[in-house]
Design a protein around this motif. Structure first.
Motif, PDB file in Angstrom:
ATOM      1  N   TRP A 160       0.770  -1.306  -0.144  1.00 22.75           N
ATOM      2  CA  TRP A 160      -0.016   0.035  -0.069  1.00 22.75           C
ATOM      3  C   TRP A 160       0.902   1.286  -0.034  1.00 22.75           C
ATOM      4  O   TRP A 160       1.965   1.454   0.537  1.00 22.75           O
ATOM      5  CB  TRP A 160      -1.141   0.094   1.178  1.00 22.75           C
ATOM      6  CG  TRP A 160      -1.868  -1.080   1.119  1.00 22.75           C
ATOM      7  CD1 TRP A 160      -2.612  -1.454  -0.005  1.00 22.75           C
ATOM      8  CD2 TRP A 160      -2.533  -1.701   2.336  1.00 22.75           C
ATOM      9  NE1 TRP A 160      -3.428  -2.504   0.314  1.00 22.75           N
ATOM     10  CE2 TRP A 160      -3.664  -2.669   1.814  1.00 22.75           C
ATOM     11  CE3 TRP A 160      -2.196  -1.808   3.641  1.00 22.75           C
ATOM     12  CZ2 TRP A 160      -4.265  -3.364   2.546  1.00 22.75           C
ATOM     13  CZ3 TRP A 160      -3.230  -2.487   4.329  1.00 22.75           C
ATOM     14  CH2 TRP A 160      -3.866  -3.530   3.908  1.00 22.75           C
TER      15      TRP A 160
ATOM     16  N   CYS B 159      -2.060   5.195   3.120  1.00 21.58           N
ATOM     17  CA  CYS B 159      -3.256   4.427   2.721  1.00 21.58           C
ATOM     18  C   CYS B 159      -4.236   4.249   3.979  1.00 21.58           C
ATOM     19  O   CYS B 159      -3.857   3.528   4.852  1.00 21.58           O
ATOM     20  CB  CYS B 159      -3.053   3.275   1.712  1.00 21.58           C
ATOM     21  SG  CYS B 159      -4.398   2.477   1.361  1.00 21.58           S
TER      22      CYS B 159
ATOM     23  N   ASP C 161      -6.094   1.842   3.996  1.00 21.65           N
ATOM     24  CA  ASP C 161      -6.324   0.495   4.406  1.00 21.65           C
ATOM     25  C   ASP C 161      -5.219   0.028   5.562  1.00 21.65           C
ATOM     26  O   ASP C 161      -5.637  -1.060   6.306  1.00 21.65           O
ATOM     27  CB  ASP C 161      -6.098  -0.297   3.238  1.00 21.65           C
ATOM     28  CG  ASP C 161      -6.987  -0.030   2.091  1.00 21.65           C
ATOM     29  OD1 ASP C 161      -7.871   0.277   2.224  1.00 21.65           O
ATOM     30  OD2 ASP C 161      -6.657  -0.441   0.839  1.00 21.65           O
TER      31      ASP C 161
ATOM     32  N   CYS D 156      -6.606  -2.782  -4.215  1.00 25.64           N
ATOM     33  CA  CYS D 156      -5.724  -2.588  -3.268  1.00 25.64           C
ATOM     34  C   CYS D 156      -6.041  -3.209  -1.853  1.00 25.64           C
ATOM     35  O   CYS D 156      -5.408  -3.841  -1.133  1.00 25.64           O
ATOM     36  CB  CYS D 156      -5.717  -0.817  -2.801  1.00 25.64           C
ATOM     37  SG  CYS D 156      -5.010  -0.263  -4.579  1.00 25.64           S
ATOM     38  N   SER D 157      -7.504  -3.310  -1.601  1.00 24.32           N
ATOM     39  CA  SER D 157      -8.010  -3.759  -0.520  1.00 24.32           C
ATOM     40  C   SER D 157      -7.697  -5.172  -0.338  1.00 24.32           C
ATOM     41  O   SER D 157      -7.691  -5.823   0.644  1.00 24.32           O
ATOM     42  CB  SER D 157      -9.622  -3.401  -0.342  1.00 24.32           C
ATOM     43  OG  SER D 157     -10.186  -3.778  -1.637  1.00 24.32           O
TER      44      SER D 157
ATOM     45  N   ASN E  46     -13.154   3.447  -0.661  1.00 31.30           N
ATOM     46  CA  ASN E  46     -12.449   4.629  -0.979  1.00 31.30           C
ATOM     47  C   ASN E  46     -12.956   5.633  -2.090  1.00 31.30           C
ATOM     48  O   ASN E  46     -12.384   6.528  -2.684  1.00 31.30           O
ATOM     49  CB  ASN E  46     -10.873   4.439  -1.191  1.00 31.30           C
ATOM     50  CG  ASN E  46     -10.906   3.402  -2.432  1.00 31.30           C
ATOM     51  OD1 ASN E  46     -11.592   3.335  -2.956  1.00 31.30           O
ATOM     52  ND2 ASN E  46      -9.727   2.781  -2.387  1.00 31.30           N
TER      53      ASN E  46
ATOM     54  N   GLY F 215      -8.781   2.122  -6.871  1.00 32.78           N
ATOM     55  CA  GLY F 215      -7.034   2.689  -6.760  1.00 32.78           C
ATOM     56  C   GLY F 215      -6.140   1.755  -7.457  1.00 32.78           C
ATOM     57  O   GLY F 215      -5.232   2.224  -8.213  1.00 32.78           O
TER      58      GLY F 215
ATOM     59  N   CYS G  60      -8.213   6.771  -0.050  1.00 34.51           N
ATOM     60  CA  CYS G  60      -7.225   6.680  -1.167  1.00 34.51           C
ATOM     61  C   CYS G  60      -6.446   7.942  -1.177  1.00 34.51           C
ATOM     62  O   CYS G  60      -6.862   8.889  -2.136  1.00 34.51           O
ATOM     63  CB  CYS G  60      -7.603   6.198  -2.380  1.00 34.51           C
ATOM     64  SG  CYS G  60      -6.681   6.031  -3.867  1.00 34.51           S
TER      65      CYS G  60
ATOM     66  N   THR H 106      -3.685   8.676  -2.812  1.00 30.07           N
ATOM     67  CA  THR H 106      -3.271   8.907  -4.049  1.00 30.07           C
ATOM     68  C   THR H 106      -4.165   9.165  -5.203  1.00 30.07           C
ATOM     69  O   THR H 106      -3.897  10.274  -6.087  1.00 30.07           O
ATOM     70  CB  THR H 106      -2.393   7.565  -4.536  1.00 30.07           C
ATOM     71  OG1 THR H 106      -1.491   7.149  -3.489  1.00 30.07           O
ATOM     72  CG2 THR H 106      -1.780   7.676  -5.892  1.00 30.07           C
TER      73      THR H 106
END
Ligand code: SF4
Ligand code: MG
Length: 297
Positions: A24, A28, A30, A59-60, A129, A133, A208, A210
């Motif tokens: 990540w 983040c 997460d 991503c999760s 999010n 992502g 997120c 980013t």
């Protein structure tokens, strides 16, 4: 006289950590979800081998590799079907499903509705999010109308999916919403969901950093309303009150709805409930494939 046996040491979140390097981005949301889940499992006293984490893609979905338990990293939008099967064949296992908003409410939306109404005893943690992502910032099912993303230069024209209303309308029995920046609240909500008998959803805002420059940590600090029973009175046993809350346009964190007493699938399906042991432990004998293979000679 023999000394009394020493109590087993209290578990901590370290007992649930792995040495796998995190993928990540720094900051983040997460990370906060992972920490809260590890804390909740430690506080509830589970052993690592009693828990299975099933994740989707995104991503999760990486979370299933960062927690010391059994884990299964499934397909995009398809975490719920294998998780339901795992629970039904091994009713003694605590099965927790993790995924994202695109994963769960986009490609997996059909699975979501039917898993909710089937009430399999699972905990579903969605890291919301409001963006895709992993694939670099496309609009997701929960992206607000008008928010500029890489695929929507003028913002999506669609209204966002309301997963809380969808869950209640599908007959869900434990609904909470959390935020990765409020660990205390999130650990409580995860503990409640894990201990609930039935399909529990904790929709969890997980910024997120980013690709989502609108729904930031600051945005949640400014807008999130905590259901605390005093400033924001709420009866989580009242389904109509819960539905009114999730449709009133505010963004809440807290326990929104809980219905106790409805049998989860592993107690409602007689073949599972009446089996002398979890199905996975029954001796079904060696399968005889010979007659089937005979047809292909
Ligand atoms: Fe987290 Fe977004 Fe980075 Fe994915 S792209 S790891 S969701 S900050
Ligand atoms: Mg997402």
């Amino acid at each position: 006289m023999a000394a009394p046996a020493a109590a087993p040491p209290q578990k901590t979140m370290k007992d649930w950590q792995t040495t796998t390097a995190s993928w990540w981005c720094p900051g983040c949301g997460d990370f906060g979800v992972l920490a809260a889940l590890q804390r909740a499992l430690a506080q509830l006293g589970y052993e690592n081998h009693e828990v299975t984490i099933v994740s989707g893609i995104g991503c999760s979905g990486k979370l299933s590799g960062y927690i010391k338990s059994y884990s299964y990293h499934s397909l995009h939008g398809r975490a719920l079907p294998p998780a339901q099967a795992m629970k039904l064949v091994n009713r003694d296992q605590k099965v927790i499903v993790v995924g994202g908003d695109g994963d769960g409410f986009g490609i997996g939306a059909g699975h979501f509705i039917h898993a909710v109404r089937r009430n399999v005893d699972l905990t579903y943690i969605v890291m919301d999010n409001a963006i895709y992502g992993l694939t670099k910032g496309q609009a997701s099912p929960t992206t607000p109308t008008g928010m500029v993303t890489s695929t929507t230069p003028d913002g999506p024209i669609e209204v966002p999916v309301n997963p809380l209303a969808l869950y209640l309308a599908s007959g869900g029995t434990y609904l909470a919403q959390g935020y990765s920046g409020d660990q205390k609240m999130l650990v409580n909500l995860f503990e409640g969901a894990i201990e609930h008998e039935g399909f529990a959803l904790v929709n969890t805002f997980s910024p997120c950093v980013t690709f989502n420059k609108l729904l930031t940590y600051q945005w949640y600090r400014d807008h999130l309303v905590t259901i605390d029973g005093q400033k924001v009175p709420h009866d989580p046993t009242n389904k109509q009150a819960a539905m009114a809350r999730v449709l009133d346009g505010q963004t809440y964190q807290g326990l929104i709805y809980q219905e106790k007493g409805r049998k989860p699938a592993d107690k409602a399906i007689k073949a599972v409930a009446n089996a002398p042991s979890p199905l996975v432990k029954l001796d079904l004998g060696a399968p005889n494939y010979a007659p089937i293979l005979e047809n292909y000679r």
